[in-house]
Design an enzyme around this catalytic site. Sequence first.
Site, PDB file in Angstrom:
ATOM      1  N   ARG A 285       1.592  -1.826  -5.837  1.00  0.00           N
ATOM      2  CA  ARG A 285       2.518  -0.822  -6.070  1.00  0.00           C
ATOM      3  C   ARG A 285       2.935   0.275  -4.562  1.00  0.00           C
ATOM      4  O   ARG A 285       2.927  -0.364  -3.418  1.00  0.00           O
ATOM      5  CB  ARG A 285       1.472   1.418  -6.388  1.00  0.00           C
ATOM      6  CG  ARG A 285       2.028   1.720  -6.572  1.00  0.00           C
ATOM      7  CD  ARG A 285       1.748   2.863  -6.990  1.00  0.00           C
ATOM      8  NE  ARG A 285       0.740   3.470  -6.401  1.00  0.00           N
ATOM      9  CZ  ARG A 285      -0.359   4.798  -6.681  1.00  0.00           C
ATOM     10  NH1 ARG A 285       0.186   5.340  -7.967  1.00  0.00           N
ATOM     11  NH2 ARG A 285      -1.916   4.958  -6.227  1.00  0.00           N
TER      12      ARG A 285
ATOM     13  N   ASP B 253      -7.112  11.256  -3.148  1.00  0.00           N
ATOM     14  CA  ASP B 253      -5.925  10.243  -2.628  1.00  0.00           C
ATOM     15  C   ASP B 253      -5.063  11.178  -2.466  1.00  0.00           C
ATOM     16  O   ASP B 253      -5.465  12.860  -2.325  1.00  0.00           O
ATOM     17  CB  ASP B 253      -5.597   9.174  -3.579  1.00  0.00           C
ATOM     18  CG  ASP B 253      -5.259   9.264  -4.253  1.00  0.00           C
ATOM     19  OD1 ASP B 253      -4.797  10.255  -5.245  1.00  0.00           O
ATOM     20  OD2 ASP B 253      -4.553   8.257  -5.410  1.00  0.00           O
TER      21      ASP B 253
END
Length: 725
Positions: A340, A631
Amino acid sequence: MTERVQVGGLQVAKVLFDFVNNEAIPGTGVSADTFWTGAEAVINDLAPKNKALLAKRDELQAKIDGWHQARAGQAHDAAAYKAFLEEIGYLLPEAEDFQAGTQNVDDEIARMAGPQLVVPVMNARFALNASNARWGSLYDALYGTDVISEEGGAEKGKGYNKVRGDKVIAFARAFLDEAAPLESGSHVDATSYSVKNGALVVALKNGSETGLKNAGQFLAFQGDAAKPQAVLLKHNGLHFEIQIDPSSPVGQTDAAGVKDVLMEAALTTIMDCEDSVAAVDADDKVVIYRNWLGLMKGDLAEEVSKGGSTFTRTMNPDRVYTRADGSELTLHGRSLLFVRNVGHLMTNDAILDKDGNEVPEGIQDGLFTSLIAIHDLNGNTSRKNSRTGSVYIVKPKMHGPEEAAFTNELFGRVEDVLGLPRNTLKVGIMDEERRTTVNLKACIKAAKDRVVFINTGFLDRTGDEIHTSMEAGAVVRKGAMKSEKWIGAYENNNVDVGLATGLQGKAQIGKGMWAMPDLMAAMLEQKIGHPLAGANTAWVPSPTAATLHALHYHKVDVFARQAELAKRTPASVDDILTIPLAPNTNWTAEEIKNEVDNNAQGILGYVVRWIDQGVGCSKVPDINDVGLMEDRATLRISSQLLANWLRHGVISQEQVVESLKRMAVVVDRQNASDPSYRPMAPNFDDNVAFQAALELVVEGTRQPNGYTEPVLHRRRREFKAKNGL
């Protein structure tokens, strides 16, 4: 001061330049001159386009803010609102019908359904554990979690508890009966497994022998056919292995000598350079790229200390079996890896352009992660990733089809620099921003020959939902958000559009994260909802969770389920556009205090590790000491919700500050056992992490799309400079 090397018109941090030239490029067949010349052209051409796309985001947000401000105090007019979004080019006409044309996609993405891990590639140990989580022990996953209760003398304890072990064995036998039923009898009564005349033969307690109801489920074995060490079976496209060792501690207690059931678990893993990492400069980026290089070359290794001993963890080899006819069968031993990249928002000073500006980090990631992946493509690896010659890149946080088209253009330019065939670089589209959701079909169309993945990200998507409608009024409490009308429509729309554009057989349609890694019994009960919703992958927080979530894909034939769902009425864009405003804001003082404290504690618990320790993803105890995976996406929701309530007078700035200070004491207590932890209390004014948390809330309305990266990056750099890091 960063030491730099002049490369054409670029000023490249020496640590990055040396890594690329000395470690990343050798073995790729790409010359350093070709790479850097091409990279400079890509940067010069595309950085201005990137900047223009960000300006478009701000322009649209300002118009939406103004629309709501002009109607303050009035009831929301959904029809007028929708017409306004169409008028300003936020909501575009639906794209004409098309079918995705993606080719050369590995089976794990195109033709299989199973769990997906997301891990910070900055952490080599996590990266290795995830890569190796393709196969997981069902016995360990059951024994070590709350899936098996501790009632009736079945406590985990320190040594092996046979009472608990027997419960594990019973659970696993029930799974075998469900996933690979016998022609007669039950796996519970099995006394031996053997291979005779090309078939699996199971001896039962009553002295009879039987086979599988569906003989084709037996694929292969390891060891001697008469007394195999492992028997490989397949169900719903997923493999699992009955492991046999009568001399092992567990096998000794089992009538058939079975010591474990090995599950094919994390089919795919996203190696993350984005929301789960804290990378703010060239040094940090090189750590990321070096670990990705190790994964692509197959030589990533990490010293691990466990139980008083130290060993080296490496990437697992492929699994080799003998078919019934004596030929060899090899199965992939590791999770298929995506990487990613970061989105379009941030720049990074690892490279300065010809005018001395920081280069967009997403362009840098596209160039460097693709360069590194050539090692896998050309076979310069001991642990192959793609067997179809593709590189899988997840692109997050895109707003609408123009941004998806920009990613498609960037990937094409990178392919040209690296000499790769067109569409080698595949794209995973995160459907986690509102403008992408309402224009999803057009977003997929913009990358229709690259798309291998669309995925709903509830957390970021909620953050964008709040920020987009910041001026509309106060939103509902965080816990109520999941039952709002927009979210069900959003989740269904992703599946509906994915199926309508022909992603089945070419790409993953994914769902989001289970954020409570210790609550596995609850996950086993609830997360079956994702495959039932038509997702052929969904995110899990650990290898253990991947092993358990794999059970859901044995219960649900996802591809058959998708065929059913393709017939339903598609989700309504009107429902998606329903703003999650609180019907009234007459919460009690106690309810407001609880909401503020809960969010403040979550913000601080995550931010303090991000700023002080450079940890971008961690299990953070919540206000009730339940460990939650946090996160930047969870941070975005919490900070935006408090910013929204502050903006609309539900709470005051004094309440926010008071709550943050009280919660800082709680977070300090929760981290007291960490020797490297620096307490925030009582010196709040000088504590960079505390000030970052406060800024995220107080300045939340002014953060671009509600993103937390600008504040986090600036404050982390401040902390590093202050402490000589």
